[in-house]
Design an enzyme around this catalytic site. Structure first.
Site, mmCIF file in Angstrom:
data_model
loop_
_atom_site.group_PDB
_atom_site.id
_atom_site.type_symbol
_atom_site.label_atom_id
_atom_site.label_comp_id
_atom_site.label_asym_id
_atom_site.label_seq_id
_atom_site.Cartn_x
_atom_site.Cartn_y
_atom_site.Cartn_z
ATOM 1 N N GLU A 134 28.669 -5.291 -36.974
ATOM 2 C CA GLU A 134 29.893 -5.902 -36.423
ATOM 3 C C GLU A 134 30.591 -6.761 -37.479
ATOM 4 O OE1 GLU A 134 30.651 -4.394 -33.915
ATOM 5 O OE2 GLU A 134 28.680 -3.745 -33.202
ATOM 6 N N GLU B 45 33.210 -5.853 -32.325
ATOM 7 C CA GLU B 45 33.646 -6.633 -33.485
ATOM 8 C C GLU B 45 34.887 -7.481 -33.237
ATOM 9 O OE1 GLU B 45 33.735 -3.335 -32.999
ATOM 10 O OE2 GLU B 45 35.386 -2.364 -34.046
ATOM 11 N N TYR C 14 30.292 7.893 -36.546
ATOM 12 C CA TYR C 14 29.418 6.870 -37.122
ATOM 13 C C TYR C 14 28.600 7.407 -38.295
ATOM 14 C CZ TYR C 14 30.172 3.646 -33.187
ATOM 15 O OH TYR C 14 30.726 2.785 -32.274
ATOM 16 N N ASP D 195 37.063 7.487 -25.537
ATOM 17 C CA ASP D 195 35.638 7.212 -25.414
ATOM 18 C C ASP D 195 34.794 8.448 -25.780
ATOM 19 O OD1 ASP D 195 34.456 4.803 -24.608
ATOM 20 O OD2 ASP D 195 33.490 5.853 -22.947
ATOM 21 N N GLU E 167 34.334 3.513 -38.019
ATOM 22 C CA GLU E 167 32.886 3.462 -37.809
ATOM 23 C C GLU E 167 32.074 4.021 -38.990
ATOM 24 O OE1 GLU E 167 31.625 1.627 -35.662
ATOM 25 O OE2 GLU E 167 33.277 1.356 -34.241
#
Ligand code: BES
Ligand code: ZN
Length: 621
Positions: A316, A291, A403, A395, A338
């Site tokens: 995005e 994004e 999400y 990560d 997210e």
């Protein structure tokens, strides 16, 4: 030692809270001093603007030049601390007259790189760092012409999220710090440079491009791409950049972009960033989308030829509010970015394509969440929305928990309080925190004060603490049942019960029904069954990467050799981590598969971005 640390901590908190209550404008307000992934001390001296002057050197794979960094000295400190990783610094000056100053690198820390402490006078407000990047800079990917669609020109792009901005820009690389930026970029004459900033849509014959990002953003949103691209406009403030040979397909696929931007604005308030454009990158881009403000970076694997994968654009785009406007303060708060974005994405999809379509996307997501929770373990702290990523690579937090658990938390809230109240709340949340950062804790307070507001009945139904600080999927979770997916699952069941593939009812199925069908077929079907499906539906030769990814997982577990050549081509061409990870994972389960994986990976690895390499290295070795 323990006590001393505590004292320092208390002192920091005091200084910090003092600062918080006295600074008048958002931009100067570092919302956190507890970012475990940054060496910076924004509560002492905070970066407010970065001007980059960089030359893009395709021959040596480096960016070289300087970063002029404006900052505000809050506590009268003699040090400005920046994050760096693999940067070669040749000189640092302070002030507008550029007096050379001393600097020091800290110890290298895994994932984090090195702190760069720059000595400054208390009156200094600007330093200039002369530097170049390493050819192995984690954020940057340098592609040969063969790795592009056009095969004629090289290409380079960055991927800064989560903590890779520091591999190409010395900065305060935590999402809790926001600054404006500008840049002068010089690149080869035939190529076009683009950034997450105000872009020119035309090629500059001299290879010199000027950029300006007038709104404050976090470092992970700094982005650059250089390649042989052209622009096509979709409407008043949307368009797509792509390689010329990709353009026609892009124009068809993303035709609804302007409608999406308008729909998003209708839902949650005016679009804050001027233009919303997208650049379609070569297939080695490691994510579906990123994004980057004003210029979403996207994988070409969403071009299915039937517009069936454009939810990614909605996703995005939604980040233009959840993430880019109201930003997770640290990577532990990633779900705020997210989860909200998934919720918002689905609302955009519903507005444009209807409830049945949006339900399909939601149910596919929920099923994936269930799988992820099973894998992580339903008591694992990694299934909490609020993460603890200290000493870990942020990560690690990039999975379905942030999400989809995040999304279903919000869907559950919507279900309890009703859509109208939910939308008023979200609008207010975005408006009141625009250009700021948000911690989970502050979100909870805001939620209780502005949405719950004494309504204990709703609070009891929602059980917010359980969602955020508890494991698994809470029992009160809202559940979707997609009527369209149900039909696809029924066909899978019939096939397994013995109905011939050619008699299955699959007319007018979208990608999502196909995916659900494939996911409802059991693992380890016989090779005859696989062959029958392939003969009828031509999965192996599908041009749809989502379908290929699910299909190849079946062919791998059933050791169906006729698909192997296509699988190899796929793995050598597509670098999108979401696709290649499950495929390598399936392969390494058997000795033969592992040997094949190793062979293919040797060829494919140089064509993957560092974040994908890092993940696959661990799996294959
Ligand atoms: N911001 C993420 C990508 C990301 C997250 C990169 C964390 C690095 C660290 C982006 O918005 C995203 O979520 N992409 C998804 C899109 C999908 C959920 C529609 C992807 O790439 O698959
Ligand atoms: Zn996202």
């Amino acid at each position: 030692m323990f006590k001393f640390k505590n004292l320092v901590l208390i002192a920091c908190i005091l200084i910090y809270s003092c600062h918080m209550s006295t600074t008048p404008n958002n931009q100067d307000k570092p919302m956190t001093n507890s970012d475990v992934h940054s060496f910076a001390k924004p509560a002492e001296a905070v970066v407010t603007h970065i001007h980059l002057n960089l030359n893009v050197d395709f021959e040596n794979h480096i960016l070289k030049g300087f970063a002029k960094i404006n900052f505000k000295n809050i506590t009268g400190t003699h040090q400005l601390i920046l994050d760096t990783r693999d940067l070669k610094v040749s000189k640092i000056t302070q002030g507008e007259n550029e007096t050379e100053t001393k600097y020091q690198f800290g110890e290298e820390v895994k994932f984090l790189g090195k702190a760069l402490s720059i000595e400054v006078e208390t009156s200094t407000t600007q330093v200039t760092v002369y530097y170049e990047t390493s050819p192995d800079a984690g954020a940057l990917m340098w592609l040969t012409p063969e790795q592009t669609a056009g095969k004629q020109f090289p290409f380079m792009f960055s991927q800064s999220q989560a903590i890779l901005a520091r591999t190409w820009v010395p900065c305060q690389d935590g999402p809790g710090v926001k600054f404006t930026y500008s840049a002068d970029i010089t690149c080869p004459h035939s190529l076009m440079a683009l950034m997450s900033a105000e872009n020119d849509t035309l090629l500059h014959k001299d290879g010199v491009y000027h950029f300006n990002m007038p709104q404050p953003i976090s470092s992970y949103l700094m982005a650059i791409a250089v390649g042989d691209v052209r622009f096509h406009s979709f409407g008043k403030n949307t368009g797509v950049y792509a390689e010329p040979v990709m353009m026609e397909r892009c124009i068809y696929e993303f035709e609804d972009m302007q409608k999406m931007v308008d729909a998003a604005g209708d839902l949650y308030g005016e679009y804050a960033w001027g233009r919303y454009d997208m650049i379609v990158l070569p297939p080695s881009f490691p994510f579906g989308g990123m994004e980057n403000p004003r210029l979403t970076f996207a994988t070409p694997t969403i071009i299915a030829g039937d517009r069936s994968l454009v939810a990614l654009v909605a996703h995005e785009l939604a980040h233009s509010w959840s993430g880019n406007l109201v930003t997770n303060a640290t990577w532990n708060d990633f779900w705020l970015n997210e989860g909200f974005t998934m919720y918002f994405e689905n609302r955009i999809m519903e507005k444009l394509y209807g409830r049945d379509y949006a339900d399909m996307l939601d149910e596919l997501g929920f099923n994936e969440l269930q799988e992820t929770v099973k894998e992580l373990g339903d008591t694992s702290i990694d299934t909490h929305l609020f993460l603890s990523l200290k000493d870990r690579d942020p990560d690690d937090g990039m999975n379905d928990i942030a999400y989809i658990k995040g999304q279903f938390f919000l869907k559950t809230v919507e279900h309890v309080v009703g859509r109208e109240r939910m939308d008023v709340f979200i609008n207010k949340y975005f408006t009141e925190h625009a250009f700021q950062s948000m911690t989970t804790e502050r979100f909870i307070t805001y939620f209780n004060e502005n949405l719950i507001n004494g309504d204990t009945a709703s609070a009891n139904k929602i059980q917010l603490e359980k969602w955020i600080y508890g494991p698994g999927i809470p029992e009160n979770s809202f559940r979707v049942k997609s009527v369209l997916l149900e039909k696809a699952a029924a066909q899978a069941k019939e096939f397994i019960a013995g109905k011939p593939a050619k008699e299955l009812v699959t007319k007018d199925w979208s990608t999502h029904e196909w995916l659900h069908f494939l996911r409802n077929l059991p693992e380890g079907m016989s090779r005859e069954q696989i062959a029958e499906l392939d003969k009828k539906f031509h999965f192996t030769m599908s041009g749809n990467c989502e379908i290929l990814c699910d299909w190849f997982q079946h062919t791998i577990t059933s050791n169906y050799l006729p698909s192997e050549a296509q699988l190899e081509i796929f793995l050598e061409n597509v670098g999108r981590r979401k696709f290649i990870v499950p495929l390598y994972k399936a392969l390494v389960k058997t000795p033969d598969g592992k040997a094949f994986a190793k062979k293919v990976y040797t060829m494919a690895r140089p064509g993957y971005h560092s974040v994908a390499q890092q993940t696959i290295d661990e799996m294959v070795n």
